[in-house]
Design a protein around this motif. Sequence first.
Motif, short mmCIF file in Angstrom:
data_model
loop_
_atom_site.label_atom_id
_atom_site.label_comp_id
_atom_site.label_asym_id
_atom_site.label_seq_id
_atom_site.Cartn_x
_atom_site.Cartn_y
_atom_site.Cartn_z
N PHE A 172 -2.45 -3.59 2.79
CA PHE A 172 -3.64 -2.95 2.21
C PHE A 172 -4.65 -4.02 1.77
O PHE A 172 -5.83 -3.95 2.11
CB PHE A 172 -3.24 -2.11 0.98
CG PHE A 172 -2.89 -0.68 1.30
CD1 PHE A 172 -3.88 0.24 1.60
CD2 PHE A 172 -1.57 -0.26 1.29
CE1 PHE A 172 -3.57 1.56 1.89
CE2 PHE A 172 -1.24 1.07 1.57
CZ PHE A 172 -2.23 1.98 1.87
N SER A 175 -6.17 -6.11 4.70
CA SER A 175 -7.12 -5.30 5.48
C SER A 175 -8.42 -5.15 4.70
O SER A 175 -9.51 -5.26 5.26
CB SER A 175 -6.54 -3.90 5.74
OG SER A 175 -5.35 -3.98 6.47
N ALA A 176 -8.28 -4.94 3.39
CA ALA A 176 -9.46 -4.78 2.53
C ALA A 176 -10.31 -6.05 2.55
O ALA A 176 -11.54 -6.00 2.61
CB ALA A 176 -9.03 -4.45 1.11
N ILE A 189 -9.32 0.85 -0.74
CA ILE A 189 -9.07 1.52 0.55
C ILE A 189 -8.74 2.98 0.27
O ILE A 189 -9.26 3.90 0.93
CB ILE A 189 -7.93 0.82 1.32
CG1 ILE A 189 -8.38 -0.58 1.72
CG2 ILE A 189 -7.48 1.68 2.52
CD1 ILE A 189 -7.71 -1.18 2.92
N ASP A 190 -7.90 3.21 -0.73
CA ASP A 190 -7.52 4.57 -1.14
C ASP A 190 -8.77 5.39 -1.48
O ASP A 190 -8.95 6.52 -1.03
CB ASP A 190 -6.58 4.46 -2.34
CG ASP A 190 -5.94 5.78 -2.73
OD1 ASP A 190 -6.20 6.79 -2.07
OD2 ASP A 190 -5.16 5.79 -3.71
N TYR A 192 -12.04 4.92 -0.66
CA TYR A 192 -12.92 5.24 0.47
C TYR A 192 -12.24 6.18 1.46
O TYR A 192 -12.88 7.01 2.10
CB TYR A 192 -13.37 3.96 1.18
CG TYR A 192 -14.29 3.10 0.32
CD1 TYR A 192 -15.51 3.60 -0.13
CD2 TYR A 192 -13.93 1.81 -0.04
CE1 TYR A 192 -16.34 2.83 -0.93
CE2 TYR A 192 -14.76 1.03 -0.84
CZ TYR A 192 -15.96 1.54 -1.28
OH TYR A 192 -16.78 0.80 -2.08
N ALA A 193 -10.91 6.03 1.59
CA ALA A 193 -10.17 6.84 2.57
C ALA A 193 -10.29 8.34 2.27
O ALA A 193 -10.24 9.17 3.18
CB ALA A 193 -8.70 6.42 2.57
N LYS A 242 -15.71 4.31 5.37
CA LYS A 242 -14.81 5.39 4.95
C LYS A 242 -13.82 5.75 6.05
O LYS A 242 -12.61 5.94 5.80
CB LYS A 242 -15.60 6.62 4.51
CG LYS A 242 -16.34 6.38 3.21
CD LYS A 242 -17.27 7.51 2.88
CE LYS A 242 -18.01 7.22 1.58
NZ LYS A 242 -19.09 8.19 1.36
N CYS A 245 -11.25 2.88 6.49
CA CYS A 245 -10.25 2.90 5.41
C CYS A 245 -9.27 4.06 5.61
O CYS A 245 -8.06 3.89 5.46
CB CYS A 245 -10.92 3.02 4.04
SG CYS A 245 -11.76 1.51 3.54
N GLN A 249 -5.27 3.54 6.21
CA GLN A 249 -4.31 4.18 5.29
C GLN A 249 -3.40 5.16 6.03
O GLN A 249 -2.19 5.19 5.80
CB GLN A 249 -5.09 4.91 4.18
CG GLN A 249 -4.18 5.54 3.15
CD GLN A 249 -4.94 5.94 1.89
OE1 GLN A 249 -5.61 5.12 1.28
NE2 GLN A 249 -4.83 7.19 1.49
#
Length: 340
Positions: A172, A175-176, A189-190, A192-193, A242, A245, A249
């Motif tokens: 995570f 990747s971020a 990430i959470d 925006y996902a 978005k 992400c 995820q």
Amino acid sequence: MADHLINILAIESSCDDTAAAVLSNGKILSNIVATQEVHKQYGGVVPELASRAHQQNIVPVIHQALEMANIDKKDLSAIAFTRGPGLMGSLLVGTSFAKSLAMGLEIPLIEVNHMQAHILAHFIEEEGFDKPEFPFLAMTISGGHTQIVKVSDYFDMEVIGETLDDAVGEAFDKSAKILGLPYPGGPLIDKYAREGDPKAFQFTKPKVDDLNFSFSGFKTAVLYFIQKKTKEDPEFVEKNLKDICASIQYTIIGILMDKMKKAVKKTGIIQVAIGGGVSANSGIRQALVDAEKKWGWKCFIPKFEYTTDNAAMIGIAGYHKYLQKDFADFSVTAQSRYKI
Ligand code: KG4
Ligand code: ZN
């Protein structure tokens, strides 16, 4: 104070959070965390700076925990602390402090394995939260670990699968970082996902035997994908953040759930718990809710404050060791690598 009350002060300092909690008969009276902001500018935890920040924070954090619990030092029954795994310099601060305090107060010292504590957090008394029954499966997913553990008793745990390289939290966070998001990127990430399309982009899942994981290839796949796309359109990340992400995820959760399904099939155990920082992720939490409906599992999802590093979980592990009179010798040392 009545004799029957077991009051435990718990100290956690394995990584970049300085934390202290006070428990009375297994009930949390206070749970204080000082998160170190200093690492943000470096894009990851700097061990040397973490140790120094622990040195600075530990006394005020413990003071606050005792004050909030309204417990005097004299009324403590034992001191529990994180012995490992973690960063050596960070662990040394909590370990040395716990030893000195227990020695000064002439009370027992209890050493706790941080990874066991992430699992035992499910035994904290909380309204609306059921406790698992033994045996159950636990998936510990954090910035440093990714394990599937068969839990037969409080301290009878067997790792039946784990990562061969990076931890899922690193997948995570790295990747971020590729997307230009600050550390730690997991929660971003959470965030925006939630508003993105999880099927917008496809990332291949690694092929790893048995119940083990591998995330280093995934991070590289994200890097190559972003490099290729930004060559075509320099604003690609900005325009599609978005969806990117959500897709990252979705893939990571797919990897975790595939292995968990395999573990359930292999062991025949349908009670499944998650713990560790990544268990704060809304996607994995939803996946477990769905698994209850789809496959009849009984899932245990921790309260948010017990997902990322905290001392309440060290305290509950310490409480169960106290009941078993499992005390540490004062010659105990911190262990950066400490198996479950
Ligand atoms: O358990 P933890 O606080 O520390 C370790 O023992 O490693 O876990 C920290 C990790 C970081 O990688 C962070 O990005 C990740 O947990 N994390 C999340 C979320 N909240 C924390 N990852 C994905 N989604 C989240 N909501
Ligand atoms: Zn942790």
